[in-house]
Structures are given as structure tokens and as C-alpha cells.
Design a protein around this motif. Structure first.
Motif, mmCIF file in Angstrom:
data_model
loop_
_atom_site.group_PDB
_atom_site.id
_atom_site.type_symbol
_atom_site.label_atom_id
_atom_site.label_comp_id
_atom_site.label_asym_id
_atom_site.label_seq_id
_atom_site.Cartn_x
_atom_site.Cartn_y
_atom_site.Cartn_z
ATOM 1 N N PHE A 63 0.117 -3.806 -3.152
ATOM 2 C CA PHE A 63 0.671 -2.366 -3.569
ATOM 3 C C PHE A 63 1.283 -2.770 -5.041
ATOM 4 N N PRO A 64 1.036 -2.134 -5.859
ATOM 5 C CA PRO A 64 0.105 -0.826 -6.267
ATOM 6 C C PRO A 64 -1.252 -1.211 -6.224
ATOM 7 N N ALA A 65 -2.064 -0.377 -5.813
ATOM 8 C CA ALA A 65 -3.678 -0.607 -5.726
ATOM 9 C C ALA A 65 -4.216 -1.617 -6.966
ATOM 10 N N ARG A 66 -3.857 -0.742 -8.047
ATOM 11 C CA ARG A 66 -4.557 -1.106 -9.509
ATOM 12 C C ARG A 66 -4.041 -2.534 -9.988
ATOM 13 N N GLN A 67 -2.896 -2.729 -9.789
ATOM 14 C CA GLN A 67 -2.522 -4.319 -10.068
ATOM 15 C C GLN A 67 -1.487 -4.691 -8.869
ATOM 16 N N PRO A 68 -1.795 -5.117 -8.070
ATOM 17 C CA PRO A 68 -0.746 -5.396 -6.540
ATOM 18 C C PRO A 68 0.147 -6.498 -6.987
ATOM 19 N N ILE A 69 1.361 -6.248 -6.780
ATOM 20 C CA ILE A 69 2.328 -7.254 -6.955
ATOM 21 C C ILE A 69 3.194 -7.452 -5.606
ATOM 22 N N ALA A 70 3.176 -6.415 -4.783
ATOM 23 C CA ALA A 70 3.948 -6.405 -3.441
ATOM 24 C C ALA A 70 2.881 -6.615 -2.278
#
Length: 234
Positions: free
Chosen positions: A185-192
Motif C-alpha cells: 500500500f498504496p498500490a501505485r508506489q507501495p511503502i507500507a
């Protein structure tokens, strides 16, 4: 016996293009080809809380059936939580897991049978508050302790937990193991690493990953995560 489990917050089937497209979600699930899938945000929040994945589409365009909970005729699950299982897997029983809540969150449980082996799955969507998440996980673990049959168990869902090693997921004491397959998350540039899978001691992990296909990257605001797990022969 080897089974693949996946968890996916489908954001009410609304993708990053702001279009609601349930068939796109089903296409992502077909890419993963899991045996058991826990969905979050699978129902609308207002009105009759209808499923955002039409049941006839699930039957026609996927190998799954929804675990019935029979609480609302138009809903797929409970507070947006739903479980899809491959049609070759037998359902023994299913139940809602009551959680202490402020915002609409929930958990559901199903006891399943595959290859003559009974196993248990919980799908969950935890609170944004760390204290409330702890209380909710304690409620889930207490529910599991009260179940009549002891069997291998998988607990999975959107945990809303930033910490990989600490935080509310510390409620899963040994011999439980918590998998954090990757950033989802978030799908576009996941960080979590919000989407997690917790295992009882009986399971062996063969593989665990985030599913990051071109379709999954735009179908929801979360990416699905999955784990291929093994049980010894009984």
C-alpha cells in the motif's frame, strides 16, 4: 498438502482510475490462483450494503464460491470482509468474529476441509488506532481459543499496521508467525506492509509474495499478498 492463501483489500472494486470494475478484481484473483482468499472492503458501506462483486460473476468468472454468513442478503460478507474458497474445498462451518470497534471493521472465520484435513481461516480488517487493533487481535485470538476443533489456522487481512516487528501484531505470540511478504500500500508506489498473514505452528511456508502485476497495480489502492503453505500428511 500445499495450499495458497491470499488477502486483498479491493477498495470496493474502485481502481486508481476511479472506476468501479468488479471483473477487473476477479481477473487479478485469477492471476494469483489462490485456494482461499480473504477480501476486505468487499461490500458497500451504506444502504443495503450490497456486494461490489456480483455473486453470479464470481460463479461465472472465477473458480471460487463465497463463504455464506447469511447476515445480509445482498452482502458478500461482514463489514466488508469476505472469504472466497476454491469450489473443491469443503466448508465445515463459518461464523462472524465479534470485534470491539469504533469505525466499521470486522472479522470472519471459516473452517474448511481439503485433502481430508480440516483447517481454519480468519479474514480481518483492523482499525486505524493501534490500541483498538490490539483489542481486536485479542478478540480474534480469544475466539479461536474457544473454537471446538483445534486445527491449523491462518489469519490474514488488512492490518493497518506500519511496524513490521512491533506494534499490535505482537499479540501473535510464539508459536504464531506473522508474514509480511512486502509493501502492498498504496498500490501505485507501495511503502507500507499493511497486508499480513499469520500462521499457527503447523504450517510450513513454501513462498510468500506481493502480487504486483500491471492489472493489480491499478485495480485497487492495495496490492494483494499471498503465501503458499504446506501441511504434513495426517
Amino acid at each position: 498438502m500445499q495450499l495458497t492463501f491470499a488477502t486483498y483489500n479491493i477498495h470496493k472494486a474502485v481502481g486508481l482510475d476511479r472506476r468501479r470494475n468488479p471483473d477487473r478484481i476477479l481477473a487479478v484473483l485469477n492471476e494469483i490462483d489462490a485456494d482461499v482468499v480473504a477480501l476486505q472492503e468487499a461490500d458497500r458501506r451504506i444502504g443495503r450494503r450490497e456486494s461490489v462483486l456480483p455473486l453470479d460473476h464470481i460463479e461465472d468468472y472465477s473458480p471460487y464460491r463465497a463463504v455464506p454468513l447469511n447476515h445480509r442478503p445482498d452482502s458478500l460478507g461482514w463489514h466488508g470482509n469476505a472469504l472466497l474458497v476454491r469450489r473443491t474445498i469443503q466448508l465445515a462451518e463459518a461464523a462472524v468474529v465479534p470485534l470491539p470497534v469504533i469505525e466499521p471493521r470486522g472479522a470472519i472465520r471459516a473452517d474448511l476441509i481439503a485433502g481430508g484435513q480440516r483447517f481454519r481461516v480468519v479474514g480481518m480488517h483492523l482499525d486505524l488506532s493501534g490500541l483498538r487493533r490490539r483489542q481486536q487481535l485479542r478478540a480474534i485470538l480469544a475466539h479461536l481459543a474457544r473454537c471446538d476443533h483445534h486445527c491449523p489456522t491462518v489469519v490474514m487481512g488488512d492490518c493497518n499496521e506500519w511496524s513490521v516487528r512491533r506494534g499490535a501484531l505482537g499479540e501473535f505470540a510464539a508459536p504464531w508467525r506473522v508474514l509480511a511478504p512486502g509493501r502492498s500500500f498504496p498500490a501505485r508506489q507501495p511503502i507500507a506492509r499493511f497486508d499480513r498473514i499469520a500462521l499457527s505452528a503447523e504450517w510450513t511456508v513454501a513462498e510468500a509474495q506481493v502480487h504486483h502485476s500491471a492489472l493489480a497495480a491499478r485495480a485497487s489502492d492495495h496490492l494483494p499478498v499471498w503465501a503458499r503453505l504446506e501441511l504434513p500428511k495426517i
